[in-house]
Scaffold this motif. Structure first.
Motif, PDB file in Angstrom:
ATOM      1  N   ASN A 135      13.863  31.522  78.665  1.00 25.81           N
ATOM      2  CA  ASN A 135      14.081  32.356  79.845  1.00 25.81           C
ATOM      3  C   ASN A 135      13.409  31.663  81.017  1.00 25.81           C
ATOM      4  O   ASN A 135      12.198  31.461  81.004  1.00 25.81           O
ATOM      5  N   ALA A 136      14.206  31.268  82.007  1.00 22.24           N
ATOM      6  CA  ALA A 136      13.690  30.508  83.144  1.00 22.24           C
ATOM      7  C   ALA A 136      14.082  31.171  84.452  1.00 22.24           C
ATOM      8  O   ALA A 136      15.216  31.633  84.607  1.00 22.24           O
ATOM      9  N   GLN A 137      13.140  31.197  85.381  1.00 21.64           N
ATOM     10  CA  GLN A 137      13.449  31.717  86.703  1.00 21.64           C
ATOM     11  C   GLN A 137      14.479  30.792  87.365  1.00 21.64           C
ATOM     12  O   GLN A 137      14.380  29.569  87.254  1.00 21.64           O
ATOM     13  N   PRO A 138      15.478  31.349  88.026  1.00 21.95           N
ATOM     14  CA  PRO A 138      16.566  30.542  88.592  1.00 21.95           C
ATOM     15  C   PRO A 138      16.108  29.406  89.502  1.00 21.95           C
ATOM     16  O   PRO A 138      16.741  28.345  89.527  1.00 21.95           O
ATOM     17  N   ALA A 139      15.024  29.582  90.232  1.00 16.53           N
ATOM     18  CA  ALA A 139      14.550  28.526  91.132  1.00 16.53           C
ATOM     19  C   ALA A 139      13.727  27.457  90.417  1.00 16.53           C
ATOM     20  O   ALA A 139      13.381  26.442  91.024  1.00 16.53           O
ATOM     21  N   ASN A 140      13.435  27.657  89.142  1.00 15.73           N
ATOM     22  CA  ASN A 140      12.660  26.672  88.385  1.00 15.73           C
ATOM     23  C   ASN A 140      13.612  25.609  87.843  1.00 15.73           C
ATOM     24  O   ASN A 140      13.940  25.563  86.660  1.00 15.73           O
ATOM     25  N   THR A 141      14.061  24.752  88.739  1.00 15.26           N
ATOM     26  CA  THR A 141      15.096  23.771  88.393  1.00 15.26           C
ATOM     27  C   THR A 141      14.637  22.779  87.335  1.00 15.26           C
ATOM     28  O   THR A 141      15.441  22.325  86.527  1.00 15.26           O
ATOM     29  N   ALA A 142      13.358  22.432  87.306  1.00 11.71           N
ATOM     30  CA  ALA A 142      12.862  21.487  86.295  1.00 11.71           C
ATOM     31  C   ALA A 142      12.963  22.099  84.902  1.00 11.71           C
ATOM     32  O   ALA A 142      13.389  21.433  83.952  1.00 11.71           O
ATOM     33  N   SER A 143      12.608  23.369  84.763  1.00 15.13           N
ATOM     34  CA  SER A 143      12.684  24.038  83.466  1.00 15.13           C
ATOM     35  C   SER A 143      14.132  24.166  83.001  1.00 15.13           C
ATOM     36  O   SER A 143      14.456  23.930  81.831  1.00 15.13           O
ATOM     37  N   ILE A 144      15.005  24.512  83.914  1.00 16.31           N
ATOM     38  CA  ILE A 144      16.427  24.652  83.577  1.00 16.31           C
ATOM     39  C   ILE A 144      17.024  23.294  83.200  1.00 16.31           C
ATOM     40  O   ILE A 144      17.785  23.187  82.234  1.00 16.31           O
ATOM     41  N   ALA A 145      16.651  22.250  83.916  1.00 13.10           N
ATOM     42  CA  ALA A 145      17.148  20.908  83.585  1.00 13.10           C
ATOM     43  C   ALA A 145      16.677  20.485  82.201  1.00 13.10           C
ATOM     44  O   ALA A 145      17.443  19.875  81.433  1.00 13.10           O
ATOM     45  N   PHE A 157      22.139  36.239  82.758  1.00 13.28           N
ATOM     46  CA  PHE A 157      21.173  36.456  83.831  1.00 13.28           C
ATOM     47  C   PHE A 157      20.569  37.836  83.640  1.00 13.28           C
ATOM     48  O   PHE A 157      21.294  38.812  83.430  1.00 13.28           O
ATOM     49  N   SER A 158      19.252  37.907  83.702  1.00 14.50           N
ATOM     50  CA  SER A 158      18.548  39.183  83.543  1.00 14.50           C
ATOM     51  C   SER A 158      17.690  39.456  84.765  1.00 14.50           C
ATOM     52  O   SER A 158      16.676  38.781  84.983  1.00 14.50           O
ATOM     53  N   PRO A 159      18.089  40.445  85.579  1.00 14.37           N
ATOM     54  CA  PRO A 159      17.269  40.787  86.738  1.00 14.37           C
ATOM     55  C   PRO A 159      15.963  41.457  86.306  1.00 14.37           C
ATOM     56  O   PRO A 159      15.924  42.193  85.321  1.00 14.37           O
ATOM     57  N   ASN A 160      14.900  41.166  87.031  1.00 13.85           N
ATOM     58  CA  ASN A 160      13.596  41.801  86.796  1.00 13.85           C
ATOM     59  C   ASN A 160      13.183  41.757  85.325  1.00 13.85           C
ATOM     60  O   ASN A 160      12.693  42.737  84.780  1.00 13.85           O
ATOM     61  N   MET A 161      13.317  40.606  84.698  1.00  7.05           N
ATOM     62  CA  MET A 161      13.101  40.494  83.260  1.00  7.05           C
ATOM     63  C   MET A 161      11.630  40.411  82.851  1.00  7.05           C
ATOM     64  O   MET A 161      11.216  41.067  81.910  1.00  7.05           O
ATOM     65  N   LEU A 162      10.858  39.560  83.523  1.00  9.34           N
ATOM     66  CA  LEU A 162       9.463  39.337  83.132  1.00  9.34           C
ATOM     67  C   LEU A 162       8.541  39.535  84.324  1.00  9.34           C
ATOM     68  O   LEU A 162       8.872  39.152  85.444  1.00  9.34           O
ATOM     69  N   HIS A 163       7.352  40.072  84.054  1.00  4.96           N
ATOM     70  CA  HIS A 163       6.349  40.291  85.090  1.00  4.96           C
ATOM     71  C   HIS A 163       5.479  39.044  85.176  1.00  4.96           C
ATOM     72  O   HIS A 163       4.695  38.757  84.270  1.00  4.96           O
ATOM     73  N   ILE A 164       5.632  38.288  86.273  1.00  5.04           N
ATOM     74  CA  ILE A 164       4.923  37.029  86.450  1.00  5.04           C
ATOM     75  C   ILE A 164       4.345  36.989  87.851  1.00  5.04           C
ATOM     76  O   ILE A 164       5.033  37.293  88.825  1.00  5.04           O
ATOM     77  N   TRP A 168       8.036  41.517  89.132  1.00  4.94           N
ATOM     78  CA  TRP A 168       9.104  41.363  88.145  1.00  4.94           C
ATOM     79  C   TRP A 168      10.057  40.287  88.639  1.00  4.94           C
ATOM     80  O   TRP A 168      10.520  40.331  89.776  1.00  4.94           O
ATOM     81  N   ARG A 169      10.335  39.322  87.771  1.00  4.61           N
ATOM     82  CA  ARG A 169      11.116  38.147  88.160  1.00  4.61           C
ATOM     83  C   ARG A 169      12.439  38.080  87.398  1.00  4.61           C
ATOM     84  O   ARG A 169      12.492  38.354  86.199  1.00  4.61           O
ATOM     85  N   ASP A 170      13.486  37.686  88.117  1.00  8.47           N
ATOM     86  CA  ASP A 170      14.789  37.427  87.501  1.00  8.47           C
ATOM     87  C   ASP A 170      14.689  36.176  86.626  1.00  8.47           C
ATOM     88  O   ASP A 170      13.910  35.267  86.924  1.00  8.47           O
ATOM     89  N   HIS A 171      15.515  36.133  85.579  1.00 12.77           N
ATOM     90  CA  HIS A 171      15.539  34.965  84.698  1.00 12.77           C
ATOM     91  C   HIS A 171      16.954  34.657  84.235  1.00 12.77           C
ATOM     92  O   HIS A 171      17.756  35.565  84.024  1.00 12.77           O
TER      93      HIS A 171
END
Length: 184
Positions: A135-145, A157-164, A168-171
């Motif tokens: 599960n990666a935040q959409p703006a975390n391009t390095a993790s997604i790559a 896509f899961s809105p408000n999935m994890l509290h970071i 609450w952050r989308d993932h």
């Protein structure tokens, strides 16, 4: 000539993976402090010896977690990053959720790509898991790559999935199965 057992659970050309130990605390915490700018705002690994001891204890003692250190073979086993399998579910599901982080000195060298690939192989081999998720935040391009480069597919896509970091952050949800890996 006697056989010397490897200190690693699995090895690639440049890295090996091994489980966390309590003795890794000083090096791990120092690497986290060196990498604070790299990690923020995505993850917050322990940056003190005491915090590391609690963190490593959960990975060592909790059967629903498995922690792996990615270590550079040419650098005397220096820790390049980590990959954790959390929320391991047995039975019909046989799955786990991956979390990972590179350390600043290892970024851009392909070490985490090699390490994550080794962890996936170990999870589908000796651990006998069937599915792994990232599960990666959409703006975390390095993790997604990194997820994409290791054969994970985007599943949703899961809105408000994890509290970071106080919110609450989308993932994006990425996954790979043992069958995908075998055919890839």
């Amino acid at each position: 000539m006697p056989h010397t057992a490897s200190r690693y659970l699995a090895e690639g050309p440049r890295v090996g993976i091994r489980h966390f130990t309590y003795e890794d605390g000083a090096e791990f915490a120092a690497r986290v402090r060196e990498s604070k700018d790299l990690h923020h705002p995505w993850l917050f690994p322990p940056d003190t010896a005491d915090a590391y001891t609690a963190y490593a204890g959960r990975l060592i003692e909790d059967r629903t977690k498995a922690g792996f250190l990615v270590c550079e073979k040419s650098e005397g086993g220096a820790i390049a990053g980590f990959v954790n399998i959390n929320n391991i579910v047995e039975g019909a599901f046989l799955s786990g959720a991956l979390g990972y982080g590179a350390f600043a000195h290892a970024v851009g060298r392909g070490l985490m790509r090699e390490g994550l690939d080794l962890v996936v192989g170990y999870a589908f081999g000796p651990m006998r898991l069937h599915r792994l998720e990232i599960n990666a935040q959409p703006a975390n391009t390095a993790s997604i790559a990194l997820a994409r480069s290791c054969g994970f597919r985007l599943e949703g896509f899961s809105p408000n999935m994890l509290h970071i970091d106080g919110a609450w952050r989308d993932h994006e949800r990425w996954a790979v199965t043992a069958e995908m890996r075998a055919s890839g």
